[in-house]
Scaffold this motif. Sequence first.
Motif, PDB file in Angstrom:
ATOM      1  N   SER A 113     -87.280   0.611  28.240  1.00  0.00           N
ATOM      2  CA  SER A 113     -85.807  -0.005  27.739  1.00  0.00           C
ATOM      3  C   SER A 113     -84.914   0.821  27.531  1.00  0.00           C
ATOM      4  CB  SER A 113     -86.361   0.767  26.520  1.00  0.00           C
ATOM      5  OG  SER A 113     -86.513   2.203  26.682  1.00  0.00           O
ATOM      6  N   LEU A 119     -91.507   0.613  28.225  1.00  0.00           N
ATOM      7  CA  LEU A 119     -92.993  -0.107  27.210  1.00  0.00           C
ATOM      8  C   LEU A 119     -93.888  -0.446  27.686  1.00  0.00           C
ATOM      9  CD1 LEU A 119     -89.298  -1.824  25.963  1.00  0.00           C
ATOM     10  CD2 LEU A 119     -90.794   0.340  24.125  1.00  0.00           C
ATOM     11  N   GLU A 165     -85.009  -0.420  20.424  1.00  0.00           N
ATOM     12  CA  GLU A 165     -85.297  -0.033  21.821  1.00  0.00           C
ATOM     13  C   GLU A 165     -86.206  -0.996  22.380  1.00  0.00           C
ATOM     14  OE1 GLU A 165     -87.415   3.780  24.583  1.00  0.00           O
ATOM     15  OE2 GLU A 165     -87.364   3.940  21.781  1.00  0.00           O
ATOM     16  N   ARG A 166     -85.706  -1.907  23.460  1.00  0.00           N
ATOM     17  CA  ARG A 166     -86.245  -3.040  24.201  1.00  0.00           C
ATOM     18  C   ARG A 166     -86.102  -3.307  25.611  1.00  0.00           C
ATOM     19  NH1 ARG A 166     -81.201  -6.146  20.879  1.00  0.00           N
ATOM     20  NH2 ARG A 166     -79.511  -5.667  21.969  1.00  0.00           N
ATOM     21  N   LEU A 167     -86.407  -3.693  25.280  1.00  0.00           N
ATOM     22  CA  LEU A 167     -86.868  -4.232  27.351  1.00  0.00           C
ATOM     23  C   LEU A 167     -85.225  -4.380  27.626  1.00  0.00           C
ATOM     24  CD1 LEU A 167     -88.352  -4.921  29.562  1.00  0.00           C
ATOM     25  CD2 LEU A 167     -87.973  -7.368  29.522  1.00  0.00           C
ATOM     26  N   ASN A 168     -85.073  -3.646  28.657  1.00  0.00           N
ATOM     27  CA  ASN A 168     -83.722  -3.699  29.593  1.00  0.00           C
ATOM     28  C   ASN A 168     -84.416  -4.367  30.659  1.00  0.00           C
ATOM     29  OD1 ASN A 168     -81.867  -2.540  30.820  1.00  0.00           O
ATOM     30  ND2 ASN A 168     -80.544  -2.011  28.961  1.00  0.00           N
ATOM     31  N   HIS A 198     -89.976  -4.519  22.113  1.00  0.00           N
ATOM     32  CA  HIS A 198     -89.572  -4.279  21.359  1.00  0.00           C
ATOM     33  C   HIS A 198     -90.244  -3.502  20.823  1.00  0.00           C
ATOM     34  CE1 HIS A 198     -87.588  -7.795  21.328  1.00  0.00           C
ATOM     35  NE2 HIS A 198     -86.670  -7.399  20.893  1.00  0.00           N
ATOM     36  N   HIS A 199     -89.698  -1.928  20.694  1.00  0.00           N
ATOM     37  CA  HIS A 199     -90.331  -0.671  19.856  1.00  0.00           C
ATOM     38  C   HIS A 199     -90.923  -1.436  18.708  1.00  0.00           C
ATOM     39  CE1 HIS A 199     -91.763   2.882  18.571  1.00  0.00           C
ATOM     40  NE2 HIS A 199     -91.772   3.372  19.645  1.00  0.00           N
TER      41      HIS A 199
END
Length: 274
Positions: A111, A117, A87-90, A80-81
Motif C-alpha cells: 500500500s 496488503l 489505504e490501497r494498492l500502490n 483496498h484495505h
Amino acid sequence: MATSTTYGARDHARAQEGARAESMPVVPASNWPTPPPESGPLVWAETVAGGNYTHRVLARGTEVRLTDLRGDACAHLLLHHADRPWERLNVADTVKVQWNAYLGAGVLLLSDQGRVLASVVADTSGRHDALCGTSTLVRNTERYGDGTPQSLSPAGRELFKLAAAKNGLEPRDLPPSLSFFQGVAVTEDGTLDFTGSVGPGAAVTLRAEQDVTVLIANVPHPADPRPDYVSTPLEVLAWRAEPTRPGDPLWDATPEGRRAFLNTAEFLAARGIA
C-alpha cells in the motif's frame, strides 16, 4: 414455459434454481465441484467470463488462487484495505521498494503506507505486468468501437468502476492496477514488449496480509496487439489460511520486505488484531 404473465415468469425463474452456467459464482463456495486439495474450506468460488468483473472482501490470511483456464484470461487486480479504503494498492511503491518491476512468487503487494496488503505465494505463469495498468473507455472505443461496460468490448477501468461502486468506492478511489497472465517486458531501449500468456492452466496464488477488498476485471491487456477483443474465463478460488508471520521465509526474504511486514504488524498490533 410461458413467461407472458407474472406467474409464468416466476415459475420460469424458479425452475432455474440449481442450474450451472460456465461463468458464475458458486454459492456456497463449498459446493464447488473440485476444490484445490491443499486448501482449507472454500470461501469464494467463481468463474469470471472474459469481459466481466468480480469483487469480494477477504479476511486477513485468506489465500486466493487465480487460474487462466484457456490461456487468454487477464486478471487486472486492485486491492483496498477493507476498513480503510484510502489505504490501497500502490503499484509504484510495489515496484520501487522491492527493486523489481516483474511480479512472481515472493513479491509483496504494498500500500501507499508501506504496509503489505497481499503477498504472491505461488506462480506457474510468470507472465504478469506492473507497468501498463488496465484498458480505458477511450482506448477501447478507438480499438474495438466501444468500451462501455455493457458492450462486447468493455474496458477494465469501466468494470472497475462498477466493482468499486458495489463496495462504496468511487472512481477517484481507483489507482493503477496490476495484471496477471499477460506479460510485458522492458527491452534494452526502454520500450515495452508484450509477451502474452504461457497458455491454459497457469495459476497465481495471493495471500491477504490484511482484511482487503479485492476488485478484479478480466479484460484484454492494453498492450495486446491482436485486433480482436480476446478474453477467456478466469477461475477464482479462495480459502481460509494463515497470514505470513515472523519466521516464514517470505517475511525475511529481503530487508525491504521485512520492513513492510514490520510496518504491517505494528499497525495490526495497535488495533488489537495481532
